[in-house]
Design an enzyme around this catalytic site. Sequence first.
Site, short mmCIF file in Angstrom:
data_model
loop_
_atom_site.label_atom_id
_atom_site.label_comp_id
_atom_site.label_asym_id
_atom_site.label_seq_id
_atom_site.Cartn_x
_atom_site.Cartn_y
_atom_site.Cartn_z
CB SER A 190 55.36 31.17 20.45
OG SER A 190 56.16 30.27 19.76
NE ARG A 236 55.56 30.91 12.19
CZ ARG A 236 56.74 31.56 12.83
NH1 ARG A 236 57.79 32.64 12.27
NH2 ARG A 236 56.87 30.83 14.06
CG LEU A 260 65.37 32.42 17.09
CD1 LEU A 260 65.22 31.72 18.46
CD2 LEU A 260 65.70 33.74 17.28
CG HIS A 271 53.10 34.56 13.68
ND1 HIS A 271 52.24 33.90 14.44
CD2 HIS A 271 54.22 33.79 13.92
CE1 HIS A 271 52.61 33.18 15.21
NE2 HIS A 271 53.88 32.90 14.81
N GLY A 311 72.77 44.76 16.86
CA GLY A 311 73.34 43.76 17.96
C GLY A 311 72.42 42.69 18.20
N GLY A 368 74.07 39.95 14.75
CA GLY A 368 75.14 40.93 14.81
C GLY A 368 76.20 40.36 15.92
CG LEU A 392 69.82 35.98 18.22
CD1 LEU A 392 68.71 34.88 18.06
CD2 LEU A 392 70.61 35.13 19.50
CG HIS A 429 56.25 37.26 13.00
ND1 HIS A 429 56.34 37.72 13.94
CD2 HIS A 429 57.07 35.99 12.74
CE1 HIS A 429 57.19 36.87 14.63
NE2 HIS A 429 57.36 36.10 13.80
#
Lengths: 669, 281
Positions: A257, A304, A447, A243, A14, A18, A16, A371
């Site tokens: 980040s 990265r 994302l 990362h 569940g 999913g 992003l 990461h």
Amino acid sequence: MVNKPESRVIVVGGGLAGLAASIRIAESGVPVDLFSMVPVKRSHSVCAQGGINACNDVARQQGYSEYQHFDETIYGGDYLADQGPVLEMANWAPRVINLLDRMGVPFNRTGEGFRDLRLFGGSLFKRTHFSGATTGQQLMYALDEQTRRFEAEGRVTKYEFSEFLWPIVEGDGENKRCVGIVAQDMRTMQVRAFRADAVVMATGGCGLVFGKSTNSVMCTGGAASRCYQAGAWYANGEMIQVHPTAIPGADKCRLMSESARGEGGRVWVPRTAGDNRKPADIPEGERWYFLEEKYPGYGNLVPRDIATREIFDVCVNQNMGVDAGNQVYLDLTHKDPEYLTRKLGGIMDIYEKFVGDDPRYTPMKIFPAVHYSMGGLWTKFTPGSYRPNAQHGLHKPGQVPPIDGEIGRGMSPGAHDNAMTNIDGLYAFGEVNFAYHGATRLGANALLSCIFDGLFCGNSVVNFVTAGAPSERPAASLDQRLFDECVSAEQGKVDRLLQSVDSARAADEATNPYRIAIEMGEEMTAACTVVKTGERLTKTIDKLAELRERYASVCLGDSATWTNQSLSFTRSVGDMLILAEVIAKGSLQREESRGSHYRLDFPERDDERFLKTTIAEFDPAGTGPEAHRLTYRDVDTTLVKPRPRTYGRVDAKAEPAKAKAPATAGAAS
Amino acid sequence: MSAVHVPSETERIANRKKAKPGRTVRFRIKRCAGHGKPASWEDFDVVTEPGMNVISALQRIAANPVTSEGSRTTPVVWDSGCLEEVCGACTMVINGRVRQSCSCLVDEYAPEAGDVITLEPMSKFPVVRDLWVDRQRLFHSLKRAKAWVPIDGTYAAGSGPKESPDRQGTRYALSECMSCGCCLEACPQFTIEDDDAKWDESFIGAHAISQARLFNLHDTGKRLESDRLEALASKGGVSDCGNAQNCVKVCPKHIPLTESIAAMGRAVTIHRVKKFFTSKK
């Protein structure tokens, strides 16, 4: 789209990917059963911080294009991704942003009220949309809210605190088809079969294989491993992203980040090793901004893997780390504190809470940590409409891009097999899909790939269940025996674990599942992260064989038949060991360096031998490393021609940073 | 051994400075096999490491569940996820006050050898086992509040509404709510209710009231404004708030919950007046 009323789709996971899949599939009229180990709002996607990439009107007028986003992603991934799906994703990206905007995501705004943009690794254009420094959380909440809306209408049924145990597959060889899953309720411990005409795995990454990573506690890779053991292929397992900027902790490594660098953060160490003055007292001329020096074009925003190797090299090989430790400064103190709060408040708070210093006034101390997994379940796609006569090079800003941004250029929309594994009806979306990021993922593309899979490949799932094999032979019509057999097989595994509880052996470290997991994590972090060597990896494979042997007589710490977390964890340790072997064996056999995979003994990229996808197939009859059959499949490079991946490094030819010893990322401090 | 209490911010900073790694700290944990079953306490001694938080102490206990008295017991069960205070999963009552356990540093709470940290499950939700509670009701409240933007669908239809940076800032602050339930645990008006048939009429809680405000602030979200206000005007709505203001004090994300409650209270009043004069519905 007309479908038979009995058609159902199961989505496992569940986050992003999913949720985007659930929304798109439910919206198309096919009911969805959504399984998750956690309430979906708490999925690991909430940890994503920096943003989401897409070509946009401002960048476009500066000469950027969807094509260039595609090219950057391919170049960033060192050409290991098949190019069609990446092109399609980049072309789709602006649509994804628009949709999220309509759903109410509070994207940061410009003075005039447009969506604000920031710089991110691997690009010289601002093409990253963001919501403070908690973009993943904000995107998750928007999709969670839309899913709740469908849930309230009865079109999505949630099974939260449910653990996926096994895909139910009928048929043999080429005719295998997934027709449901076995899942266990994590509270009642009931093991049940659920039928479905298609199953979407959206189960994320496998950071816990490395012990401490930036991942959430449920990111074991257990679900992917179970699909692999059931016959799904696992691709590019060796491609693990470390990362560059995280804070090492006792329980995990907390991500700082890339947006910190996107907003102007500078990475440095004192020019003199052992200089123990406070950072503010070290004058500009006595600081070594090593990334800016070596990569004048991209500076702190190199991809990265490169930043990670450079930081590692400075600390481990040159012993130049801050306070002689494995840490470098990530410095934002030259920026206005109010600006930092507005743009990066989320990560400023995390750093302050866990470390105790305010990064607005004191440079952060960071070190690389595991990461993201570029590797994952292998998936297919149907190529789109673009058929080049010749390959293209880099898009020159200001010129017309070689391929336009229309839908369907890279992948054929709605084709049944987009993001489908080698098992019909079993799909893989998001991080567990190997397709988009090649050998390194660019920041703020994760994302995007999750939501793109859900929306774009969600249509493929709908078409498959309404017009593909399930329309002839729905899962609902199949003999109950198949489902019962799968349940009893899984129940048998559960019972065997429960029977392993033995107070006489409870104190024995050798068969303690937590101890086995710690040793696996330490071994994998030491051998399979920043710098790898054949010699070290060979030892790792032996160590994993030893751990597998110990696991065979593992001793569970809890015999409860209600909410037995120990059982769930212990089961996942066995599955993680399998994935660890795939990662280690893939690393050993890929005798080259590409993206995140850096072999000290083979420091060059070798396109002739290894411009290929690693595909692992599981042989249940095999023992140890022999259980994994690795084959190599050519990568589709029909659109962009591979070129050296230097990112404008000044001091040398096309080669990654030098390093001496196998890494200890994450475990260091 | 110092008495169990919640250290102030000043104390936490001081504690962090004086805490030495390798000391032994005691965790006093409330154990319970499930909702309605008797609870009991068990003590565990844990050797601290630099940067240790409550979660990593629980991990050490899970790996080797032996009590301070030396008897082997079952591993403690708890809920967790991100471990960086953005998912809300690991919320529990620590030294008598609700908070996330991932961001609770052992050095800050127990700087001396022998110091005690108590862990209890939240009391406003049914216990699943030990420290793990069932917060389904919290998500149900979001359905009551229709906490979503009613978009037409997921197909391309251009961008969303433009928004001023100020409005975005207001919405972002409200949108950081991770549904952890701290505000409900601290609220005197919110009481445990395990009969889900009664959820629609029991107090909806500060988090959901604030979410109603969030979506009423969005240009498209506003289309459901009257539905939301209707829900907040009915039984268990905003008028059940007793103004104790505990919610805002425990919110880990510093969401202006009392501001939201006041804003929604006013909006409900206006909504009622309008409804009276237009006698719509």
